[in-house]
Design an enzyme around this catalytic site. Structure first.
Site, mmCIF file in Angstrom:
data_model
loop_
_atom_site.group_PDB
_atom_site.id
_atom_site.type_symbol
_atom_site.label_atom_id
_atom_site.label_comp_id
_atom_site.label_asym_id
_atom_site.label_seq_id
_atom_site.Cartn_x
_atom_site.Cartn_y
_atom_site.Cartn_z
ATOM 1 N N HIS A 195 -0.527 4.355 0.790
ATOM 2 C CA HIS A 195 -1.304 5.351 1.520
ATOM 3 C C HIS A 195 -0.342 6.348 2.185
ATOM 4 O O HIS A 195 0.811 6.006 2.476
ATOM 5 C CB HIS A 195 -2.159 4.629 2.575
ATOM 6 C CG HIS A 195 -3.068 5.512 3.345
ATOM 7 N ND1 HIS A 195 -2.653 6.212 4.464
ATOM 8 C CD2 HIS A 195 -4.386 5.810 3.184
ATOM 9 C CE1 HIS A 195 -3.660 6.898 4.951
ATOM 10 N NE2 HIS A 195 -4.732 6.683 4.193
ATOM 11 N N SER A 253 0.844 -1.196 0.000
ATOM 12 C CA SER A 253 0.000 0.000 0.000
ATOM 13 C C SER A 253 0.874 1.240 0.000
ATOM 14 O O SER A 253 1.925 1.264 0.652
ATOM 15 C CB SER A 253 -0.899 0.010 1.236
ATOM 16 O OG SER A 253 -1.504 1.276 1.413
ATOM 17 N N VAL A 305 0.322 7.330 5.110
ATOM 18 C CA VAL A 305 1.028 6.991 6.348
ATOM 19 C C VAL A 305 2.037 5.863 6.162
ATOM 20 O O VAL A 305 2.699 5.458 7.124
ATOM 21 C CB VAL A 305 0.045 6.606 7.480
ATOM 22 C CG1 VAL A 305 -0.831 7.781 7.853
ATOM 23 C CG2 VAL A 305 -0.796 5.392 7.110
ATOM 24 N N LYS A 306 2.201 5.366 4.931
ATOM 25 C CA LYS A 306 3.113 4.253 4.689
ATOM 26 C C LYS A 306 4.534 4.762 4.397
ATOM 27 O O LYS A 306 4.818 5.955 4.418
ATOM 28 C CB LYS A 306 2.579 3.395 3.544
ATOM 29 C CG LYS A 306 1.191 2.817 3.805
ATOM 30 C CD LYS A 306 1.191 1.856 4.973
ATOM 31 C CE LYS A 306 -0.200 1.420 5.407
ATOM 32 N NZ LYS A 306 -1.057 0.880 4.386
ATOM 33 N N HIS A 307 5.410 3.844 4.065
ATOM 34 C CA HIS A 307 6.839 4.164 3.919
ATOM 35 C C HIS A 307 7.126 5.067 2.723
ATOM 36 O O HIS A 307 8.101 5.820 2.733
ATOM 37 C CB HIS A 307 7.645 2.872 3.815
ATOM 38 C CG HIS A 307 7.447 1.959 4.983
ATOM 39 N ND1 HIS A 307 6.321 1.156 5.101
ATOM 40 C CD2 HIS A 307 8.183 1.743 6.087
ATOM 41 C CE1 HIS A 307 6.404 0.483 6.235
ATOM 42 N NE2 HIS A 307 7.509 0.812 6.845
#
Length: 403
Positions: free
Chosen positions: A199, A197, A201-203
């Site tokens: 999104h 993902s 808030v991901k890496h």
């Protein structure tokens, strides 16, 4: 930070001054000028969707994780849906997954008319328990969907060993785990299909977006068709060939990721190694600070694994505290620490209770963990002062409720 240093402070929830003046969220994207320039350049190009940036991003991601193929999607959920379709799930089939995950992991099975079957998690990592998976396999089972909870890879070897004799497809939900390593290999190169993902808030982020990586060429072709209405070619391919004809060969969806998003993803990849290093640095600081704090149980890491730390979920030892998780959660929020909870077990959602008849109590390890879990802020843009604020707030709140 010691408990003694904060034990006499009045909690913000009781009228004292908060640790921070502004809220620190549990996750947040990091966008710089190079990201903005790349997006603007694409906006000025001939292609806004399904253009050259899509292929470039897919090739870069496949190379980075060590897989032969990568196929992008409009979200991680769309990528999960495509993977279950590609695995051949249909009405009457079953797929085994974890109850301690975001609902999309199970929903993608339901989208195909199949039935999600849950197996409880192990106590240490909160990943699916392979021994329990073995007891859930039936003649109707077609796939296993392990979840890399918080960015810690599941026990992939054991799961693949269970799958192989039965001809089952392993779809790894690695939406938390981009950059995680399992026995020296990057996640994305191990399972039959691996889902990521992007999104915010991901890496790394593409705004919304997802990816499936695989070493199976037939899977990759089906994934590409599924995201494009089931059509066997895309607009750029037809333009390059100077022809208009196309054929719909399966019932697919419009799950394409745009060139705009892929341009952002490509520039985000340049900082991925540094982002992972920073998250691991923050996790190490948290672990060192909370190791000896009564009432706080930091997440555990197994040997031969290097987690990606999308989340940092602590568990509360409620036998040592005079308050429940809800009160501790509210107290931390009043200190302006944007804690969260991951996750309400899927089978406890009203939809799953109503449709599949779950009553609660079926998966005791996941359910007990849920009652004690709190996710602390964890994102690569956190400063050392931010980390210090989290540590101080946790120690302040826990010391107040410690028995």
């Amino acid at each position: 930070m010691t408990l003694a240093a904060v034990s006499s402070e009045v909690l913000a929830i009781h009228g004292g001054p908060p640790v921070r003046r502004t809220l620190l969220p549990y996750g947040r994207q990091s966008i710089d000028e190079s990201d903005i320039r790349a997006v603007v350049e694409t906006l000025r190009s001939d292609w806004l969707t399904t253009g050259p940036k899509v292929a470039e991003f897919e090739e870069a991601m496949a190379a980075w994780v060590g897989a032969k193929y990568a196929v992008s999607f409009s979200s991680g959920t769309a990528a999960l849906h495509a993977a279950t379709f590609t695995a051949g799930l249909q009405p009457g089939d079953e797929a085994i997954t974890s109850p301690l995950t975001f609902a999309a992991t199970a929903n993608c099975v339901v989208y195909q008319g199949a039935t999600p079957v849950f197996a409880d998690v192990v106590e240490d990592t909160l990943n699916i328990d392979p021994e329990l998976v073995a007891t859930r396999i039936t003649a109707r089972t077609k796939a296993i969907l392990p979840v890399d909870y918080a960015g810690h890879p599941a026990d992939l070897d054991s799961i693949l060993q269970l799958a192989e004799p039965q001809g089952l497809i392993v779809i790894e939900d690695a939406c938390h785990a981009l950059g995680a390593e399992y026995r020296g290999c990057r996640v994305g190169s191990v399972a039959h299909m691996t889902v990521f993902s992007f999104h915010p808030v991901k890496h790394l982020t593409t705004g919304e977006g997802g990816m499936v990586t695989t070493n199976n060429g037939a899977f990759a072709e089906t994934l590409r068709r599924f995201r494009n209405h089931g059509i066997s070619s895309d607009a750029r391919q037809r333009q390059s060939a100077g022809q208009w004809h196309y054929e719909m060969v399966l019932l697919g969806f419009n799950y394409r990721l745009t060139d705009i998003a892929c341009a952002l993803g490509l520039t985000q990849m340049k900082g991925l190694e540094a982002n992972l290093a920073r998250r691991r640095q923050i996790a190490a600081r948290y672990a060192a600070e909370f190791r000896n704090v009564p009432g706080v149980l930091p997440p555990q890491t197994r040997p031969n694994v290097n987690p990606a730390w999308h989340l940092y979920p602590i568990r509360l030892d409620l036998t040592r505290l005079s308050a429940g998780r809800g009160e501790v959660f509210r107290a931390l929020r009043e200190e302006n620490i944007g804690v969260n909870v991951h996750y309400i077990p899927v089978h406890r959602h009203p939809y799953y209770r109503d449709r599949f008849g779950y009553k609660g109590g079926e998966y005791p390890v996941a359910e007990a963990a849920y009652e004690r879990l709190i996710s602390l802020p964890m994102f690569h843009g956190m400063s050392d002062d931010d980390v210090e604020d989290v540590v101080r707030a946790v120690c302040k709140v826990v010391s107040h409720f410690a028995e």
